[in-house]
Enzyme design. Sequence first.
Site, PDB file in Angstrom:
ATOM      1  N   TRP A 205       6.102  -5.402  -1.297  1.00 33.58           N
ATOM      2  CA  TRP A 205       6.287  -4.953   0.096  1.00 33.58           C
ATOM      3  C   TRP A 205       5.172  -4.011   0.502  1.00 33.58           C
ATOM      4  O   TRP A 205       4.538  -4.183   1.555  1.00 33.58           O
ATOM      5  CB  TRP A 205       7.633  -4.241   0.272  1.00 33.58           C
ATOM      6  CG  TRP A 205       7.791  -3.698   1.668  1.00 33.58           C
ATOM      7  CD1 TRP A 205       8.275  -4.356   2.754  1.00 33.58           C
ATOM      8  CD2 TRP A 205       7.394  -2.392   2.138  1.00 33.58           C
ATOM      9  NE1 TRP A 205       8.218  -3.548   3.880  1.00 33.58           N
ATOM     10  CE2 TRP A 205       7.672  -2.337   3.536  1.00 33.58           C
ATOM     11  CE3 TRP A 205       6.825  -1.266   1.527  1.00 33.58           C
ATOM     12  CZ2 TRP A 205       7.422  -1.209   4.309  1.00 33.58           C
ATOM     13  CZ3 TRP A 205       6.564  -0.133   2.307  1.00 33.58           C
ATOM     14  CH2 TRP A 205       6.863  -0.110   3.676  1.00 33.58           C
TER      15      TRP A 205
ATOM     16  N   TYR B 128       2.293  -4.863   3.231  1.00 35.06           N
ATOM     17  CA  TYR B 128       2.289  -4.032   4.432  1.00 35.06           C
ATOM     18  C   TYR B 128       0.935  -3.368   4.636  1.00 35.06           C
ATOM     19  O   TYR B 128       0.447  -3.251   5.768  1.00 35.06           O
ATOM     20  CB  TYR B 128       3.391  -2.977   4.350  1.00 35.06           C
ATOM     21  CG  TYR B 128       3.656  -2.295   5.662  1.00 35.06           C
ATOM     22  CD1 TYR B 128       4.340  -2.944   6.684  1.00 35.06           C
ATOM     23  CD2 TYR B 128       3.199  -0.999   5.900  1.00 35.06           C
ATOM     24  CE1 TYR B 128       4.578  -2.330   7.897  1.00 35.06           C
ATOM     25  CE2 TYR B 128       3.430  -0.370   7.119  1.00 35.06           C
ATOM     26  CZ  TYR B 128       4.118  -1.038   8.111  1.00 35.06           C
ATOM     27  OH  TYR B 128       4.334  -0.428   9.322  1.00 35.06           O
TER      28      TYR B 128
ATOM     29  N   ASP C 249      10.878  -6.743   3.710  1.00 36.89           N
ATOM     30  CA  ASP C 249      11.058  -5.664   4.670  1.00 36.89           C
ATOM     31  C   ASP C 249      12.447  -5.715   5.309  1.00 36.89           C
ATOM     32  O   ASP C 249      12.903  -6.782   5.761  1.00 36.89           O
ATOM     33  CB  ASP C 249       9.987  -5.775   5.759  1.00 36.89           C
ATOM     34  CG  ASP C 249      10.074  -4.652   6.766  1.00 36.89           C
ATOM     35  OD1 ASP C 249       9.492  -3.591   6.493  1.00 36.89           O
ATOM     36  OD2 ASP C 249      10.735  -4.832   7.803  1.00 36.89           O
TER      37      ASP C 249
END
Length: 301
Positions: free
Chosen positions: A226, A230, A246
């Site tokens: 994640w 990101y 997410d």
Amino acid sequence: MSAPLLLPYLAPWDWQQFQQHFALRLLPGVEHLAADRYSRSLHLDGVEGWFSVRPLTDQPALELTCSERLQPYRRPLVEKVRKMFDLDADPRAIADHFAADPLLGPRVAANPGLRLPAAFDPFEQAVRAIVGQQVTVKAAVTITRRLLERLGEPLADGPPGLFVLFPTPQAIAEDPLERIGMPLKRVQALRRLAAAVAEGALGLHVEDGAEALVRRLCELPGIGPWTAEYIALRGFGAVDAFPAGDLGLLKAPLWGAAGISAKALAARAEAWRPWRAYAAVHIWQDYATPRPFEAPPGGTP
């Protein structure tokens, strides 16, 4: 201050999306936000300075101004600002790409001006992403402000509202970050990232592709898929980055009350390549939009 430059784009493009994005994450002193202007301090090729942009009302373009000392670096500055505000996107091509998807197609068609807000400084975004692990956007901003107050360097000759520079990788790596408001493991992950960037051991770039960056980031303890995805998405505007785990993507109302699993979302997202990041933007928008008799979520990623 330099003479203004015009940065054109293909309409539609939604200033309010960027205004709201920055308002939720604002770092006062590094950034300054008004109803029709965004400004920030920066390091660029070892030079300190600032830039400011505002949307024009009589043509599809942003007006960019910057500090005099950045004049020799106008070309890389323009490239980074265009990426930051996603000014090179083709909204018609994006809408066409998602048109056949029964859930996303109508949403993209209804909001063709949504773009992919990205950071000016990828390292700053990487710091924000690690700080933001498993906390709300509001809590992450609070902790990042503490980091700025402790380690930020003063900006000379900045305009009103801009008076400090985001901490350097070396400054973060060398500080123990005690009583900063993060668990020890997250502090250690942040300092390891900063040290790797400061020493040149981590190539924080997407010159060899976003997937290669994600792999490099995941090799660092404390950084999982994640966080890495990101960073690629927000730090570089990588259009196919997709943080499938997410919470906002998994709990968005378009999936129904039960939401969707990360595995199922990742599988579904294969059909959205090579522009999965735009799918994420529209799903986050769906998550953040209040429904009748509902309070809005605490923030979008």
